[in-house]
Write a protein that holds these residues in place. Sequence first.
Motif, short mmCIF file in Angstrom:
data_model
loop_
_atom_site.label_atom_id
_atom_site.label_comp_id
_atom_site.label_asym_id
_atom_site.label_seq_id
_atom_site.Cartn_x
_atom_site.Cartn_y
_atom_site.Cartn_z
N GLY A 1 0.81 -1.22 0.00
CA GLY A 1 0.00 0.00 0.00
C GLY A 1 0.83 1.26 0.00
N ASN A 2 0.24 2.34 0.45
CA ASN A 2 0.85 3.67 0.40
C ASN A 2 1.10 4.21 1.80
OD1 ASN A 2 0.64 3.92 -2.52
ND2 ASN A 2 -1.57 4.13 -2.18
N MET A 3 2.16 4.99 1.90
CA MET A 3 2.46 5.70 3.13
C MET A 3 1.62 6.99 3.20
SD MET A 3 4.69 3.89 4.67
CE MET A 3 5.95 2.63 4.35
N PRO A 4 1.35 7.49 4.41
CA PRO A 4 0.70 8.80 4.51
C PRO A 4 1.60 9.88 3.93
CG PRO A 4 1.49 8.08 6.66
CD PRO A 4 1.65 6.91 5.73
N ARG A 5 1.00 10.90 3.38
CA ARG A 5 1.77 11.99 2.78
C ARG A 5 2.50 12.79 3.85
NH1 ARG A 5 1.05 13.34 -2.57
NH2 ARG A 5 -0.52 12.11 -3.70
N GLY A 6 3.58 13.46 3.42
CA GLY A 6 4.44 14.15 4.35
C GLY A 6 4.02 15.58 4.63
N PHE A 7 4.87 16.27 5.39
CA PHE A 7 4.55 17.61 5.88
C PHE A 7 4.40 18.62 4.74
CE2 PHE A 7 5.84 21.69 7.92
CZ PHE A 7 4.78 21.78 8.81
N ARG B 1 0.71 22.04 1.53
CA ARG B 1 0.11 22.32 0.21
C ARG B 1 -1.41 22.21 0.29
NH1 ARG B 1 0.34 17.93 -4.62
NH2 ARG B 1 -1.25 18.89 -5.96
N TRP B 2 -1.91 21.18 1.00
CA TRP B 2 -3.35 21.03 1.15
C TRP B 2 -3.93 22.15 2.01
CZ3 TRP B 2 -5.56 17.72 5.55
CH2 TRP B 2 -6.96 17.86 5.62
N GLN B 3 -3.35 22.39 3.18
CA GLN B 3 -3.92 23.34 4.12
C GLN B 3 -3.96 24.76 3.58
OE1 GLN B 3 -5.32 22.69 7.34
NE2 GLN B 3 -5.30 20.65 6.45
N PHE B 4 -2.99 25.12 2.75
CA PHE B 4 -2.93 26.48 2.24
C PHE B 4 -3.33 26.57 0.77
CE2 PHE B 4 -0.09 26.47 5.91
CZ PHE B 4 -0.57 27.58 6.60
N GLY B 5 -3.89 25.48 0.23
CA GLY B 5 -4.24 25.46 -1.19
C GLY B 5 -5.64 25.94 -1.50
N GLY B 6 -6.44 26.23 -0.47
CA GLY B 6 -7.81 26.67 -0.71
C GLY B 6 -8.70 25.49 -1.07
N GLY B 7 -9.96 25.79 -1.38
CA GLY B 7 -10.89 24.77 -1.82
C GLY B 7 -11.70 24.12 -0.72
N ARG B 8 -11.53 24.58 0.51
CA ARG B 8 -12.29 23.97 1.61
C ARG B 8 -13.69 24.57 1.68
NH1 ARG B 8 -10.09 22.33 7.51
NH2 ARG B 8 -9.12 20.82 6.11
N PRO C 1 -9.29 16.77 -0.32
CA PRO C 1 -9.07 16.51 -1.75
C PRO C 1 -8.56 15.09 -1.98
CG PRO C 1 -7.24 17.76 -0.87
CD PRO C 1 -8.24 17.63 0.26
N ARG C 2 -8.95 14.50 -3.10
CA ARG C 2 -8.59 13.11 -3.36
C ARG C 2 -7.09 12.90 -3.46
NH1 ARG C 2 -10.87 10.22 -1.03
NH2 ARG C 2 -10.79 8.36 -2.32
N TRP C 3 -6.36 13.87 -4.02
CA TRP C 3 -4.92 13.67 -4.18
C TRP C 3 -4.23 13.45 -2.83
CZ3 TRP C 3 -1.26 16.71 -1.86
CH2 TRP C 3 -1.64 17.98 -1.43
N PHE C 4 -4.83 14.01 -1.77
CA PHE C 4 -4.25 13.87 -0.43
C PHE C 4 -4.88 12.71 0.34
CE2 PHE C 4 -3.53 14.87 4.03
CZ PHE C 4 -2.21 15.31 4.03
N PHE D 1 -17.44 16.21 12.62
CA PHE D 1 -16.18 16.97 12.69
C PHE D 1 -15.74 17.32 11.27
CE2 PHE D 1 -15.82 14.13 16.48
CZ PHE D 1 -15.82 15.11 17.46
N ARG D 2 -15.45 18.59 11.03
CA ARG D 2 -14.93 18.97 9.71
C ARG D 2 -13.43 18.69 9.69
NH1 ARG D 2 -14.69 24.93 6.90
NH2 ARG D 2 -13.19 25.22 8.60
N LEU D 3 -13.04 17.64 9.00
CA LEU D 3 -11.65 17.23 8.93
C LEU D 3 -11.05 17.45 7.55
CD1 LEU D 3 -12.01 13.84 10.87
CD2 LEU D 3 -11.35 16.07 11.80
N THR D 4 -11.90 17.57 6.54
CA THR D 4 -11.43 17.62 5.15
C THR D 4 -12.19 18.69 4.39
OG1 THR D 4 -12.93 15.75 4.73
CG2 THR D 4 -10.61 15.23 5.10
N ASP D 5 -12.10 18.68 3.06
CA ASP D 5 -12.54 19.83 2.27
C ASP D 5 -13.98 19.78 1.78
OD1 ASP D 5 -10.06 20.90 2.56
OD2 ASP D 5 -9.48 20.80 0.45
N GLU D 6 -14.60 18.61 1.71
CA GLU D 6 -15.94 18.54 1.12
C GLU D 6 -16.97 19.22 2.00
OE1 GLU D 6 -15.75 14.84 3.66
OE2 GLU D 6 -14.38 15.86 2.29
#
Length: 338
Positions: free
Chosen positions: A27-33, A38-45, A257-260, A291-296
């Motif tokens: 499988g995949n590792m969790p994404r890094g810092f 990039r996600w937190q400051f990328g907008g779209g939430r 976002p799905r990429w994350f 709890f709002r944890l993600t962007d949708e």
Amino acid sequence: MRKAGNPYYSGPVSDHFDGVRFFNPGGNMPRGFADLLRWQFGGGRAKWPGRYDSPFLQATPDLTVDGDRLRVTMVGHATLLIQVGGVNILTDPVWSHRASPFALFGPHRRNPPGILMDDLPPIDIVLVTHNHYDHLDLDTLSALNDEHAPHVITPLGNDTIIRRAVPDAEISVLDWGDRIDLDDGVVIHAEPCHHWSARRSRDRRMALWAAFVIETPAGKIYHVGDTGFHEGINYRAARAKHGTFRLANLPFGCYEPRWFMESHHQNPEEAVMGMIACGAAHVAGHHWGTFRLTDEGIEEPLQALEAALEKAGIEQARFRPLRPGEVFNVPLSSVAQE
């Protein structure tokens, strides 16, 4: 004695433990810092309302549910009360206002718990799937231990975290593939899911994550707290080992976002695919709307779930997106398993 570098667990190397950290085989590792920033400051939430009240009143459960009956009551997020075979089971219990290590910061509840803690029936078993703060809440576990002294069942390493706050708790620790036989014909199995763990920045993947299969006289239940779809590998493996399920408790929110998020949080379409792959007659959908944890947006999971069920030709009533206080009396189904 725990190996240096891992404060929670020491044990032999395996196909999902390298001696210090756990991992998802193939499988995949969790994404890094950097990706986190990039996600937190990328907008779209999407904006959530300050309150998202449930249309259901807070429930007052029966003391027990027996015979061939199976009842699930939504508390909120991934906290479910499962009543079956005279046994009362709580999953990932969180009654705190925030899913956070901080009292004043972090994701806060948009709706109150669907059961007041004082209205709980006697709790026999608590299942803790992993150590993220929206699933492992030490204040709640301490309060439950004071009032109910339940048997806590959790994957490797999480017992160390729990005992720091609840030293006298009764805890059984399972690796993937392990089982524990309880009274009244109930058996708990720990099975793989595609996720990760962390309580802080330097303890990533040092405690194991798991799904649970609950064997009961009234049928089998597949409980998944958090998972990525992972090409359906773990769903198919659960069906191959355990057969089909009367009920699966599946997460279907917190996915953009799905990429994350794709590797570790499935979306509604994938949750429906998982339902089919594991052969679940019915699903209690969770991990959304509290709890709002993600962007949708707060109701986007509902809309996407409806579309996914229609596309798959599955009746909406078979996959229930539960809201706090909602009670699901799971039918004894004659629906043919896909």
